[in-house]
Design an enzyme around this catalytic site. Structure first.
Site, PDB file in Angstrom:
ATOM      1  N   ASP A 287      38.393 -16.703  34.921  1.00  0.00           N
ATOM      2  CA  ASP A 287      38.407 -15.893  33.701  1.00  0.00           C
ATOM      3  C   ASP A 287      39.651 -15.009  33.712  1.00  0.00           C
ATOM      4  OD1 ASP A 287      37.943 -14.161  31.580  1.00  0.00           O
ATOM      5  OD2 ASP A 287      35.979 -13.489  32.280  1.00  0.00           O
TER       6      ASP A 287
ATOM      7  N   ARG B  66      41.110 -17.826  15.524  1.00  0.00           N
ATOM      8  CA  ARG B  66      40.089 -18.444  16.363  1.00  0.00           C
ATOM      9  C   ARG B  66      40.705 -19.402  17.389  1.00  0.00           C
ATOM     10  NH1 ARG B  66      35.274 -18.369  18.964  1.00  0.00           N
ATOM     11  NH2 ARG B  66      34.356 -20.434  19.085  1.00  0.00           N
TER      12      ARG B  66
ATOM     13  N   SER C 103      30.767 -11.193  28.059  1.00  0.00           N
ATOM     14  CA  SER C 103      31.882 -10.816  27.204  1.00  0.00           C
ATOM     15  C   SER C 103      31.521  -9.582  26.357  1.00  0.00           C
ATOM     16  CB  SER C 103      32.270 -12.017  26.343  1.00  0.00           C
ATOM     17  OG  SER C 103      33.549 -11.829  25.776  1.00  0.00           O
TER      18      SER C 103
ATOM     19  N   HIS D 225      36.878 -17.750  30.913  1.00  0.00           N
ATOM     20  CA  HIS D 225      35.996 -16.711  30.396  1.00  0.00           C
ATOM     21  C   HIS D 225      34.642 -17.276  29.953  1.00  0.00           C
ATOM     22  CE1 HIS D 225      34.907 -12.989  28.500  1.00  0.00           C
ATOM     23  NE2 HIS D 225      34.775 -13.570  27.330  1.00  0.00           N
TER      24      HIS D 225
END
EC number: 2.3.1.31
Lengths: 381, 381
Positions: free
Chosen positions: B328, B233, B164, B361
């Site tokens: 992902d 978040r 990432s 992901h």
């Protein structure tokens, strides 16, 4: 209480032109699926075209979460914004107002004129707010049925059509009123919300409910959790589009340099676009309605306790065309196919079309000849 | 300033066991890519294993947005939470501490001990807050280079590995220090943020910045835009997972009835899980850091003005293995493949692996023998 159908006036050839909304006021008590009651309700609606003498040409349009009853035409001659499905509905269009009598009502629990959390509870003189009963897709459909039967004197519907939350209503219509409806076109929808869709809705609700202006839902007129509602809308809006669609439309294009006043102002076009979506939403949508309607979506589950979709859809007698969009990742093709497969397993007449439009979930709203032809042919078959 | 490498103590066979973090304090001025300066900086880091006499066995681990320097081992004997990549790093593990000297630092702009917005600006005696310079992926990499060269006396790196945001740093390492690094393993990453990824980050930033507690970034210690940060978040967390992964883990499972006190409390397990993710994040992450780091992601663009990825990656001399995950959808396989294709077009040594893990992901973090074998073989080839 019966209102005459709204007359529409053609101002331009090929367009519906001016339309007016009406209110259907149901004065008897209405019991929700949850068992809770309200003493009556109003549904705001519009109609286009004319009910024929046989009363068999009515088409009901069911709107999506943020939609409303105004799906075609304009409200005044200076109105630059046409109804949300004006490209689909009108004289000579796929849902042809020369041929059909089209009805669209703002859903129960909504905030565009129909009874919802911000309506006045006649028993207290105050808005329902969070005392409004939990509304379900099924409740929405039953209130529409009352509008059609009691309000408009319609004795059957030729077709029910809608996308997303509207598509859920379409399915519920077929299940709850199998002898009342002849054709169904659910689009970009699902037989139940999956975990990811629930997750996005939950984050949106928390953004609203944790905004200090929410005040447990008792914010006053003209006030409210605008920040939280805008955040919820912006996030949801991303889920209505697609990676490829956003890339095609915005990519990494930047706003003009003088539009960004600080380093955390909108820098990319996509940011600016989303901020606009959030702001325009708060001017037209009630935050409590947003909570109730997203909850109705999350609770929608035609698989039910048995986990067998067939147990519900076997009631459907209507011919059904399910339309899915390859780029829709909110209610992806597989979820739409599952509906068709269950219908076919039950021996129902069902067809499936999967269109390769790039806009994502919202593809049912775009100008797409392939989609127009599908709808036109299925209605006129 | 040079700190000796942290010694790790094996408490259990096959595990690193106890580790301590150290701080590298850079006392000279640091000029950011933006041209702005700070008078010095600290990077908090951990090391595992030993630098060999030839000083050629160092591996740098780059963490993702919400990660930190603590990627393996435990901090005390009662510590139930191991470092975030403890499954990958340790004696006999794919990144083998018996063989390699492993370094991981909290990134510049972060909030877990390295200099970032909440650090004290020595020139004012107050936290930088929003006066902190815009930090880029390149700035993070240069500060790591200073740690390695000046702090640890490392003269070359055997491999840089990360997923990432960490993967972006891996690529930038290969470009900016081509003669310093021999192997690169970027995972689940992209050569540039696309519109959808920017869009999600922007909504998160707005949730933070529009929280009244944000106070233009000048919230005090122990205060802050907790509501906005938790919303950001939660939303981001959905994008780190996958539709199938969430469905498999949660589906429509409900929380125990007595846990829901009102109709808009968490009803589904996935809601409860997300709420927990949001709450635990605010206890460990600084809201301003979240703004700066997401902005660094959004500005990352190895395609650059020319639109040619080759113009940047042609500098890379290291052997590169790009690892992507089918599920992902934040940085989907196509974006990872684009990196490999550009490297191959430039005549660089590059391989590509696409793993069929379902977690989305975050798949690079899971227990996956296929992934372990890839990393092990590539490092030892």
């Amino acid at each position: 209480m019966i209102d005459p159908p709204t007359e529409s006036t053609e101002t331009h050839p090929g367009e519906i032109g001016l339309v007016r909304w009406k209110d259907y006021v149901h004065t008897g008590a209405f019991t929700f699926e949850s068992g809770e009651k309200i003493p009556g309700f109003t549904l705001r609606y519009e109609t286009y075209g004319k009910l024929n003498p046989q009363k068999d040409n009515a088409i009901l349009i069911c709107h999506a979460l943020s939609g409303d009853h105004h799906c075609a035409g304009i409200h005044n001659l200076n109105d630059k914004k046409q109804g949300w499905w004006n490209n689909m509905i009108g004289p000579g269009k796929p849902i042809d107002t020369n041929k059909y009598f089209i009805i669209c009502s703002n859903c129960l629990g909504g905030c565009q004129g129909s009874t919802g959390p911000k309506s006045i509870n006649p028993e207290t003189g105050n808005p329902y707010n969070m005392d409004f009963p939990l509304v379900s897709i099924r409740d929405m459909v039953r209130s529409q049925y009352l509008l059609l039967r009691e309000g408009l004197g319609v004795e059957s519907i030729y077709a029910v059509i809608g996308g997303s939350m509207g598509g859920m209503q379409v399915l519920q219509w077929g299940i709850d009123y199998p002898d009342f409806v002849r054709k169904l076109i659910p689009m970009a929808t699902t037989a139940r919300q999956n975990a990811q869709a629930i997750a996005f809705n939950e984050v949106g609700r928390l953004a609203v409910m944790q905004d200090p202006e929410w005040q447990n839902g008792a914010y006053g007129d003209g006030k409210g959790p605008n920040v939280g509602l805008a955040v919820a809308r912006m996030m949801a809006h991303i889920t209505y589009l697609s990676d490829a669609g956003l890339e095609e439309k915005f990519g990494r294009d930047k706003v003009k340099p003088n539009e960004a006043r600080s380093q955390f102002d909108a820098e990319f076009q996509v940011e600016s676009y989303l901020r606009y979506q959030g702001q325009s939403f708060i001017s037209r949508f009630d935050a409590n309605s947003y909570l109730y309607l997203t909850k109705a979506l999350d609770r929608f589950d035609l698989f039910g306790e048995s986990g067998q979709l067939e147990d519900r859809v076997k009631a459907i007698r209507a011919r059904t065309l399910v339309v899915a969009f390859k780029s829709d990742w909110l209610f992806p093709p597989a979820q739409n196919r599952a509906i068709v497969h269950a219908l076919l397993r039950c021996g129902c007449e069902a067809s499936y079309a999967e269109l390769d439009l790039t806009l994502g979930h919202d593809s049912f709203l775009v100008n797409a000849p392939d989609l127009y032809q599908l709808v036109h042919n299925f209605l006129n078959a």
